[in-house]
Design a protein around this motif. Structure first.
Motif, PDB file in Angstrom:
ATOM      1  N   PRO A 114      -3.734   5.453  -3.654  1.00 16.51           N
ATOM      2  CA  PRO A 114      -3.921   4.037  -4.001  1.00 16.51           C
ATOM      3  C   PRO A 114      -3.480   3.671  -5.402  1.00 16.51           C
ATOM      4  CG  PRO A 114      -6.032   5.183  -3.832  1.00 16.51           C
ATOM      5  CD  PRO A 114      -4.986   6.111  -3.288  1.00 16.51           C
ATOM      6  N   GLY A 115      -3.661   4.563  -6.349  1.00 10.78           N
ATOM      7  CA  GLY A 115      -3.256   4.269  -7.712  1.00 10.78           C
ATOM      8  C   GLY A 115      -4.135   3.206  -8.352  1.00 10.78           C
ATOM      9  N   PRO A 116      -3.745   2.712  -9.518  1.00 11.49           N
ATOM     10  CA  PRO A 116      -4.514   1.657 -10.189  1.00 11.49           C
ATOM     11  C   PRO A 116      -4.425   0.357  -9.411  1.00 11.49           C
ATOM     12  CG  PRO A 116      -2.432   2.002 -11.301  1.00 11.49           C
ATOM     13  CD  PRO A 116      -2.534   3.086 -10.256  1.00 11.49           C
ATOM     14  N   ASP A 117      -5.353  -0.571  -9.654  1.00 16.49           N
ATOM     15  CA  ASP A 117      -5.348  -1.806  -8.860  1.00 16.49           C
ATOM     16  C   ASP A 117      -4.129  -2.672  -9.166  1.00 16.49           C
ATOM     17  OD1 ASP A 117      -6.016  -3.725 -11.052  1.00 16.49           O
ATOM     18  OD2 ASP A 117      -7.930  -2.692 -11.036  1.00 16.49           O
ATOM     19  N   ALA A 118      -3.638  -2.677 -10.401  1.00 15.03           N
ATOM     20  CA  ALA A 118      -2.386  -3.354 -10.782  1.00 15.03           C
ATOM     21  C   ALA A 118      -2.416  -4.861 -10.585  1.00 15.03           C
ATOM     22  CB  ALA A 118      -1.200  -2.766 -10.000  1.00 15.03           C
ATOM     23  N   LEU A 119      -3.545  -5.443 -10.189  1.00 16.46           N
ATOM     24  CA  LEU A 119      -3.599  -6.891 -10.008  1.00 16.46           C
ATOM     25  C   LEU A 119      -3.404  -7.615 -11.336  1.00 16.46           C
ATOM     26  CD1 LEU A 119      -3.990  -9.319  -8.192  1.00 16.46           C
ATOM     27  CD2 LEU A 119      -6.471  -9.077  -8.468  1.00 16.46           C
ATOM     28  N   ALA A 120      -3.952  -7.064 -12.407  1.00 20.70           N
ATOM     29  CA  ALA A 120      -3.792  -7.702 -13.713  1.00 20.70           C
ATOM     30  C   ALA A 120      -2.323  -7.787 -14.101  1.00 20.70           C
ATOM     31  CB  ALA A 120      -4.579  -6.927 -14.768  1.00 20.70           C
ATOM     32  N   ASP A 121      -1.543  -6.744 -13.776  1.00 21.05           N
ATOM     33  CA  ASP A 121      -0.112  -6.777 -14.080  1.00 21.05           C
ATOM     34  C   ASP A 121       0.589  -7.862 -13.279  1.00 21.05           C
ATOM     35  OD1 ASP A 121      -0.429  -4.667 -15.830  1.00 21.05           O
ATOM     36  OD2 ASP A 121       0.129  -3.144 -14.349  1.00 21.05           O
ATOM     37  N   PHE A 122       0.190  -8.020 -12.009  1.00 22.58           N
ATOM     38  CA  PHE A 122       0.784  -9.064 -11.169  1.00 22.58           C
ATOM     39  C   PHE A 122       0.471 -10.447 -11.732  1.00 22.58           C
ATOM     40  CE2 PHE A 122      -0.149 -12.211  -7.825  1.00 22.58           C
ATOM     41  CZ  PHE A 122       1.119 -12.370  -7.290  1.00 22.58           C
ATOM     42  N   LEU A 123      -0.748 -10.651 -12.181  1.00 21.49           N
ATOM     43  CA  LEU A 123      -1.174 -11.973 -12.646  1.00 21.49           C
ATOM     44  C   LEU A 123      -0.636 -12.305 -14.033  1.00 21.49           C
ATOM     45  CD1 LEU A 123      -4.870 -11.814 -11.428  1.00 21.49           C
ATOM     46  CD2 LEU A 123      -2.990 -13.115 -10.396  1.00 21.49           C
ATOM     47  N   ASP A 124      -0.261 -11.291 -14.793  1.00 25.60           N
ATOM     48  CA  ASP A 124       0.255 -11.521 -16.142  1.00 25.60           C
ATOM     49  C   ASP A 124       1.536 -12.347 -16.075  1.00 25.60           C
ATOM     50  OD1 ASP A 124       0.470 -11.312 -18.908  1.00 25.60           O
ATOM     51  OD2 ASP A 124       1.730  -9.529 -18.780  1.00 25.60           O
ATOM     52  N   ALA A 132      -4.827   2.569   0.615  1.00 26.35           N
ATOM     53  CA  ALA A 132      -3.459   2.057   0.617  1.00 26.35           C
ATOM     54  C   ALA A 132      -2.929   1.929  -0.806  1.00 26.35           C
ATOM     55  CB  ALA A 132      -3.402   0.700   1.313  1.00 26.35           C
ATOM     56  N   PRO A 133      -1.669   2.282  -1.046  1.00 23.41           N
ATOM     57  CA  PRO A 133      -1.100   2.111  -2.384  1.00 23.41           C
ATOM     58  C   PRO A 133      -1.137   0.650  -2.822  1.00 23.41           C
ATOM     59  CG  PRO A 133       0.304   3.531  -1.048  1.00 23.41           C
ATOM     60  CD  PRO A 133      -0.716   2.941  -0.125  1.00 23.41           C
ATOM     61  N   ALA A 134      -1.482   0.433  -4.075  1.00 20.05           N
ATOM     62  CA  ALA A 134      -1.521  -0.935  -4.599  1.00 20.05           C
ATOM     63  C   ALA A 134      -0.164  -1.615  -4.470  1.00 20.05           C
ATOM     64  CB  ALA A 134      -1.963  -0.904  -6.057  1.00 20.05           C
ATOM     65  N   GLU A 135       0.906  -0.832  -4.535  1.00 18.12           N
ATOM     66  CA  GLU A 135       2.254  -1.412  -4.477  1.00 18.12           C
ATOM     67  C   GLU A 135       2.526  -2.121  -3.150  1.00 18.12           C
ATOM     68  OE1 GLU A 135       2.415   1.945  -7.478  1.00 18.12           O
ATOM     69  OE2 GLU A 135       1.477   1.597  -5.527  1.00 18.12           O
ATOM     70  N   VAL A 136       1.878  -1.696  -2.073  1.00 14.17           N
ATOM     71  CA  VAL A 136       2.068  -2.363  -0.784  1.00 14.17           C
ATOM     72  C   VAL A 136       1.451  -3.753  -0.831  1.00 14.17           C
ATOM     73  CG1 VAL A 136       1.697  -2.218   1.705  1.00 14.17           C
ATOM     74  CG2 VAL A 136       2.055  -0.126   0.381  1.00 14.17           C
ATOM     75  N   ALA A 137       0.230  -3.839  -1.354  1.00 11.69           N
ATOM     76  CA  ALA A 137      -0.426  -5.142  -1.488  1.00 11.69           C
ATOM     77  C   ALA A 137       0.364  -6.061  -2.411  1.00 11.69           C
ATOM     78  CB  ALA A 137      -1.843  -4.960  -2.013  1.00 11.69           C
ATOM     79  N   TRP A 153       0.888   1.979   8.802  1.00 10.87           N
ATOM     80  CA  TRP A 153       0.054   3.121   8.412  1.00 10.87           C
ATOM     81  C   TRP A 153       0.918   4.224   7.809  1.00 10.87           C
ATOM     82  CZ3 TRP A 153       1.545   7.651  10.564  1.00 10.87           C
ATOM     83  CH2 TRP A 153       2.231   7.610  11.792  1.00 10.87           C
ATOM     84  N   ALA A 154       0.249   5.124   7.119  1.00 14.07           N
ATOM     85  CA  ALA A 154       0.936   6.293   6.563  1.00 14.07           C
ATOM     86  C   ALA A 154      -0.074   7.409   6.358  1.00 14.07           C
ATOM     87  CB  ALA A 154       1.633   5.956   5.250  1.00 14.07           C
ATOM     88  N   GLY A 155       0.441   8.635   6.345  1.00 12.08           N
ATOM     89  CA  GLY A 155      -0.396   9.804   6.129  1.00 12.08           C
ATOM     90  C   GLY A 155       0.329  11.055   6.584  1.00 12.08           C
ATOM     91  N   PRO A 156      -0.228  12.223   6.307  1.00  9.00           N
ATOM     92  CA  PRO A 156       0.413  13.477   6.718  1.00  9.00           C
ATOM     93  C   PRO A 156       0.620  13.529   8.228  1.00  9.00           C
ATOM     94  CG  PRO A 156      -1.359  13.896   5.170  1.00  9.00           C
ATOM     95  CD  PRO A 156      -1.459  12.451   5.547  1.00  9.00           C
ATOM     96  N   ALA A 157       1.755  14.071   8.645  1.00 12.34           N
ATOM     97  CA  ALA A 157       2.057  14.169  10.076  1.00 12.34           C
ATOM     98  C   ALA A 157       1.049  15.079  10.766  1.00 12.34           C
ATOM     99  CB  ALA A 157       3.470  14.726  10.264  1.00 12.34           C
ATOM    100  N   GLY A 158       0.745  14.731  12.011  1.00  6.57           N
ATOM    101  CA  GLY A 158      -0.113  15.576  12.825  1.00  6.57           C
ATOM    102  C   GLY A 158      -1.588  15.251  12.751  1.00  6.57           C
ATOM    103  N   SER A 161      -4.074   2.252   6.129  1.00  2.00           N
ATOM    104  CA  SER A 161      -3.475   1.250   7.002  1.00  2.00           C
ATOM    105  C   SER A 161      -3.492  -0.111   6.317  1.00  2.00           C
ATOM    106  CB  SER A 161      -4.220   1.163   8.339  1.00  2.00           C
ATOM    107  OG  SER A 161      -5.547   0.694   8.141  1.00  2.00           O
ATOM    108  N   ALA A 162      -2.553  -0.943   6.724  1.00  2.00           N
ATOM    109  CA  ALA A 162      -2.493  -2.343   6.304  1.00  2.00           C
ATOM    110  C   ALA A 162      -2.373  -3.163   7.579  1.00  2.00           C
ATOM    111  CB  ALA A 162      -1.299  -2.585   5.389  1.00  2.00           C
TER     112      ALA A 162
END
Length: 256
Positions: free
Chosen positions: A24-34, A94-99, A187-192, A199-200
């Motif tokens: 998921p990483g950092p939320d990054a919303l503040a960067d988007f709103l800047d 989910a990675p913040a970049e997808v959102a 969706w994403a994740g390791p195969a199998g 998921s989104a």
């Protein structure tokens, strides 16, 4: 990489590919709103941030509560006092970049000067653009994804290595009385694994260009920066990582 969590000393920033498995990483919303004054921010509590567009037709909710079932909720309204047109819901993994890919596409559309231009940025040309199902199937085909279990009611596609995929629920599986029915799932994740790592989900009337913005993060993956401790352990065998390049300092001219 080691199965042990890195010590703080070695918790360096890494470049991770494919980014959709980076965690998921950092939320990054503040960067988007800047630099986007058209969004007003409020914080209902210590874990939640709500960003509302100035015309009150779009809302982004970020929930960082450790017990939240959804981390990101992005909603669009045809008019401020009307019902929700469509919603995108992303789970905490989910990675913040997808959102943010969805948020940027929505913000770009809302920045257009006329209602017609806004609609075009989201829906394309009504007379020439295929419907959302056709467009995302075409993108999956372009990326070399294959069908993994289409039925009369549901279509499923996955990447060749099984680490990403999508599901489209058939129209007769979408109750006519429920516009908010979750129809599209990425969706994403390791195969199998039986269950994906994240998921989104998008409701029935999500615009094609919103869906494609999210899908491109899977079909056209980019590297994402992450600290070593942020990379999910189960994903590491599927990733390429290397230390994140730091900008070199500019030498100071010597005065003689």
């Amino acid at each position: 990489m080691s199965d042990r969590e890195p010590s703080p000393v070695h918790d360096m920033t890494m470049t991770v590919f494919p980014g959709y498995l980076a965690g998921p990483g950092p939320d990054a919303l503040a960067d988007f709103l800047d630099g986007r004054p058209q969004w007003t921010v409020r914080r209902p509590d210590a874990d939640s941030t709500v960003a509302l567009h100035e015309d009150a037709t779009a809302r982004i909710v970020l929930d960082n509560s450790p017990f939240a079932a959804r981390r990101w909720t992005i909603s669009s309204y045809h008019r401020p006092d009307g019902p929700v047109d469509w919603t995108a819901v992303l789970c905490p993994q989910a990675p913040a970049e997808v959102a943010l890919a969805v948020a940027r596409r929505l913000d770009h559309a809302l920045a257009q000067p006329t209602e017609e231009e806004r609609g075009f940025k989201l829906w394309g040309d009504w007379d020439e653009t295929p419907d959302a199902d056709e467009l995302i199937r075409a993108e999956a085909d372009r990326a070399g994804w294959t069908s993994t279990g289409c039925t009369i009611s549901t279509a499923r596609h996955a990447s060749s290595d099984g680490t990403a995929g999508l599901e489209i629920r058939g129209y007769h599986e979408r109750p006519a009385t429920t516009d908010a029915d979750l129809t599209y799932t990425l969706w994403a994740g390791p195969a199998g694994r039986q269950d994906p790592s994240w998921s989104a989900q998008f409701t029935r009337f999500a615009p094609p260009n919103i869906l494609l913005a999210a899908l491109h993060t899977l079909t056209r993956p980019a590297p994402y920066p992450r600290r070593a401790s942020q990379i999910p352990m189960a994903h590491r065998a599927h990733l390429h990582t290397h230390p994140h390049a730091r900008p070199r300092p500019v030498p100071t001219p010597t005065v003689r």
